[in-house]
Design a protein around this motif. Structure first.
Motif, PDB file in Angstrom:
ATOM      1  N   GLU A 127      62.985  -9.032  15.581  1.00  0.00           N
ATOM      2  CA  GLU A 127      64.417  -8.741  15.665  1.00  0.00           C
ATOM      3  C   GLU A 127      65.071  -8.746  14.290  1.00  0.00           C
ATOM      4  O   GLU A 127      66.137  -8.153  14.093  1.00  0.00           O
ATOM      5  N   ASN A 128      64.437  -9.399  13.338  1.00  0.00           N
ATOM      6  CA  ASN A 128      64.986  -9.466  11.979  1.00  0.00           C
ATOM      7  C   ASN A 128      64.361  -8.436  11.044  1.00  0.00           C
ATOM      8  O   ASN A 128      64.619  -8.464   9.838  1.00  0.00           O
ATOM      9  N   GLY A 129      63.544  -7.552  11.607  1.00  0.00           N
ATOM     10  CA  GLY A 129      62.837  -6.597  10.772  1.00  0.00           C
ATOM     11  C   GLY A 129      63.664  -5.369  10.425  1.00  0.00           C
ATOM     12  O   GLY A 129      64.771  -5.156  10.942  1.00  0.00           O
ATOM     13  N   VAL A 187      52.668  -8.712   5.627  1.00  0.00           N
ATOM     14  CA  VAL A 187      53.052  -8.185   6.934  1.00  0.00           C
ATOM     15  C   VAL A 187      54.461  -7.606   6.858  1.00  0.00           C
ATOM     16  O   VAL A 187      55.389  -8.232   6.325  1.00  0.00           O
ATOM     17  N   ILE A 188      54.617  -6.393   7.386  1.00  0.00           N
ATOM     18  CA  ILE A 188      55.907  -5.708   7.389  1.00  0.00           C
ATOM     19  C   ILE A 188      56.580  -5.966   8.736  1.00  0.00           C
ATOM     20  O   ILE A 188      56.008  -5.657   9.790  1.00  0.00           O
ATOM     21  N   LYS A 189      57.766  -6.515   8.722  1.00  0.00           N
ATOM     22  CA  LYS A 189      58.499  -6.778   9.960  1.00  0.00           C
ATOM     23  C   LYS A 189      59.449  -5.616  10.241  1.00  0.00           C
ATOM     24  O   LYS A 189      60.211  -5.205   9.359  1.00  0.00           O
ATOM     25  N   ILE A 190      59.369  -5.095  11.472  1.00  0.00           N
ATOM     26  CA  ILE A 190      60.191  -3.934  11.808  1.00  0.00           C
ATOM     27  C   ILE A 190      60.830  -4.101  13.188  1.00  0.00           C
ATOM     28  O   ILE A 190      60.355  -4.865  14.031  1.00  0.00           O
ATOM     29  N   ARG A 191      61.919  -3.374  13.375  1.00  0.00           N
ATOM     30  CA  ARG A 191      62.492  -3.126  14.701  1.00  0.00           C
ATOM     31  C   ARG A 191      62.290  -1.647  14.995  1.00  0.00           C
ATOM     32  O   ARG A 191      62.535  -0.803  14.129  1.00  0.00           O
TER      33      ARG A 191
END
Length: 625
Positions: A33-35, A5-9
């Motif tokens: 928020e940390n993406g 899973v790619i974490k983004i903002r």
């Protein structure tokens, strides 16, 4: 192995958040928020740009639909830690597909998934081809028992497509291709000949107005494809008896009808109508819709001056010569300067696609359009047996090759979007490629051995001469290869699974008729006995495919129409029980001969003896009646 899973903002226009939420599962990302910060910037230039930096990845887009293509490119860059600049410049102003919803009516989840994929690939519109499969108030027999779309369903699809900037366009028929309409006594008076409406008849235009009024309530576009292709016998049927027996000029008859329908379309807000180009050509050029040079003559002044303002869709599903492309467009522009082009995603006659045939057409389509100043390209899908997602490689190929790009690996890009590289995805074609055969452009339909090998009756053997030696052994190998591919993490793994089961079934079924005939001709009763003993296993394989195919069919279409395959595949399995009884009776001496096996096998298509062909008629393979 699950995709990480790619974490983004996300920083950009909030309008797109609803569409992005719909894409999270497929693209494998979540907001955090940390993406990684992904920034969206709107530009006036028709070009997508993605730039990676230490703190953020920025993508530049130019309209709603380009946003999602650009976002997915940026997300892929983040996933691959790619900081190189990516550029994509579409060469077409409009790029669309047409989905056949007249035989197997695509269900709502399928249409919505198609919309999402269109946005990710950069397609701007999607035509829903519906001959009689949409609701018309006051016309209860229109689309009766066909799984027609309700007005609420159409509105829901249009609204969903709007989230992604994809324009849903109605594609209907207002002259020919209406055989389903004439099944019902209620529309008998509107019948001219074959599948064609009776023109110059008031009730015909009442029906067409009802069509357009209903569609206008559902669609938000000013575009419509009014059809009117292949109605080549218009005026030769009941028109001659009940309207005008003087033998009127059928070209002018067609133009008069076209004008009336365009006026009705404009009345209901469809101010950008289009029709397929071919009907007037066939009427004028002795059955040729793309006349050879020796037959061509200019349209008469009367025809040219009376032809209305309308976009003509030049369709050609096999053309590979740019000079020919330009010549045909020149002919068409004698009637209208507004021309678009329609190609095809191949494979609609088989249980497997023909993406590699489509691949050979893309360059001609692109170059022909560019050299002729055509900026609207449509990829049609006429299939009903297989999922439209089986031809995603064709859509992907068209999208990429009608764009100028920099910094994109097309194999990796395909895998990021769909879970398979382009080359792997095209292995869905493999059931159609057996022996020394390769998918060639002899006919638009391609080859469909898997279809007719299942339908071919083991005793009548009508298609035995078109089934290559060694087919069963090859199908066994293909079953294993496709099974391995079905174990990938992809929303389309189930298509590989279905085709693996198909090939496993054909590894028992494809040469059955040939083997029976060969043993019978040799009077080898021991061989016939061995074949008969294996028939229950073959029947069980066929029933297994039937069960899997039914689930597969219902994954993309409404249930109406599935009963045809229940009867066809179920009947084919039951027929094997009869064949077993017939063979055993002969082996045991209860009968002196088997009548069906006494006759010499002849090729169904004489000019292609020994070759794999395209044969679209299940009943014509299953029975000599």
């Amino acid at each position: 192995m699950e995709r990480k899973v790619i974490k983004i903002r996300y920083a950009g226009d909030g309008f797109f958040l609803a569409g992005l939420s719909e894409l999270r599962k497929q693209l494998g990302f979540e907001f955090s928020e940390n993406g990684r910060l992904i920034e969206a910037v709107l530009s006036d230039s028709r070009e997508i740009t993605v730039r990676g930096g230490e703190e953020k990845t920025t993508f530049i887009y130019y309209d709603k639909v380009s946003f999602f293509r650009a976002f997915s490119l940026a997300l892929q860059a983040v996933a691959e830690n790619n900081l190189k600049t990516i550029r994509v410049k579409p060469l077409m102003k409009e790029l669309g597909t047409m989905q056949n919803c007249s035989v197997s009516v695509l269900n709502l989840p399928t249409v919505k998934q198609l919309v999402r994929q269109h946005a990710l690939m950069g397609y701007t519109y999607l035509e829903l081809y519906t001959e009689t499969t949409y609701e018309i108030p006051g016309e209860p027999y229109f689309g009766y028992k066909k799984g027609r779309y309700t007005k609420e369903e159409l509105k829901e699809m249009v609204s969903y497509a709007r989230l992604f900037g994809v324009e849903l366009v109605p594609c209907i028929q207002t002259l020919g291709h209406l055989s389903q309409l004439f099944k019902w006594e209620a529309y008998g008076e509107l019948h001219d000949i074959r599948d064609t409406l009776l023109v110059d008849y008031p009730r015909t235009y009442e029906l067409i107005e009802n069509m357009l009024k209903s569609l206008a309530d559902c669609f938000s576009t000013d575009k419509i494809n009014l059809g009117m292709d292949e109605a080549y016998f218009m005026g030769f049927g009941r028109y001659h008896w009940f309207i005008d027996d003087s033998g009127p000029d059928r070209s002018l008859l067609f133009i008069r009808h076209l004008k009336r329908v365009i006026a009705l379309a404009e009345k209901y807000g469809f101010t950008k109508p289009a029709v397929w180009f071919d009907n007037l050509f066939e009427i004028n050029y002795k059955g040729y819709i793309t006349p050879p040079v020796w037959l061509w003559r200019d349209f008469s002044r009367e025809i040219r001056e009376s032809f209305p303002k309308v976009r003509l869709i030049f369709w050609n599903y096999v053309i590979r010569d740019t000079a020919e492309f330009k010549r045909f467009v020149g002919y068409i522009r004698q009637l209208s300067p507004d021309v678009s082009f329609a190609s095809m995603a191949h494979g609609y006659t088989s249980f497997a696609p023909e993406n590699r045939i489509t691949e050979r057409l893309v360059d001609t389509a692109r170059e022909g359009c560019l050299q002729c100043g055509i900026d609207d390209l449509l990829v049609t899908w006429w299939g009903s047996k297989i999922s439209p997602f089986a031809v995603l490689p064709s859509y992907y190929n068209y999208a990429e090759k009608t764009s100028e790009s920099e910094g994109i690996d097309l194999e990796k890009r395909c895998k990021f979007l769909f879970g398979y590289t382009y080359s792997e995805f095209c292995l869905l074609d493999s059931p159609n490629v057996i022996g020394n055969e390769s998918s060639e452009l002899a006919v638009a339909e391609g080859n469909n051995l898997p279809f007719y090998a299942l339908a071919n009756d083991p005793l009548c053997g009508l298609l035995d001469r078109h089934i290559p030696d060694g087919a069963q052994e090859e199908y066994a190998a293909k079953a294993a290869e496709l099974k391995e591919l079905s174990e990938r993490v992809s929303p389309y793994a189930y298509i590989f699974e279905l085709e693996s089961i198909l090939c496993e079934t054909l590894s028992h079924r494809a040469e059955l008729g040939k083997n029976i005939k060969a043993a019978y001709d040799k009077e080898d009763k021991a061989a016939l006995k061995a074949i008969a003993e294996k028939l229950p296993q073959t029947a069980e394989k066929l029933r297994g495919f039937h069960k899997s195919y039914r689930s597969y069919f219902l994954s993309f279409a409404k249930p109406q129409g599935s009963e045809y395959w229940d009867n066809s595949l179920g009947g084919a399995a039951f027929r094997l029980e009869i064949v077993k009884d017939v063979l055993e009776a002969y082996v045991e001496g209860k009968t002196e001969w088997i009548a069906e096996l006494e006759e010499e096998r002849l090729p169904l298509v004489k000019s292609k003896d020994g070759e794999i062909i395209s044969w679209r008629d299940w009943n014509g393979a299953a029975s000599s009646l």
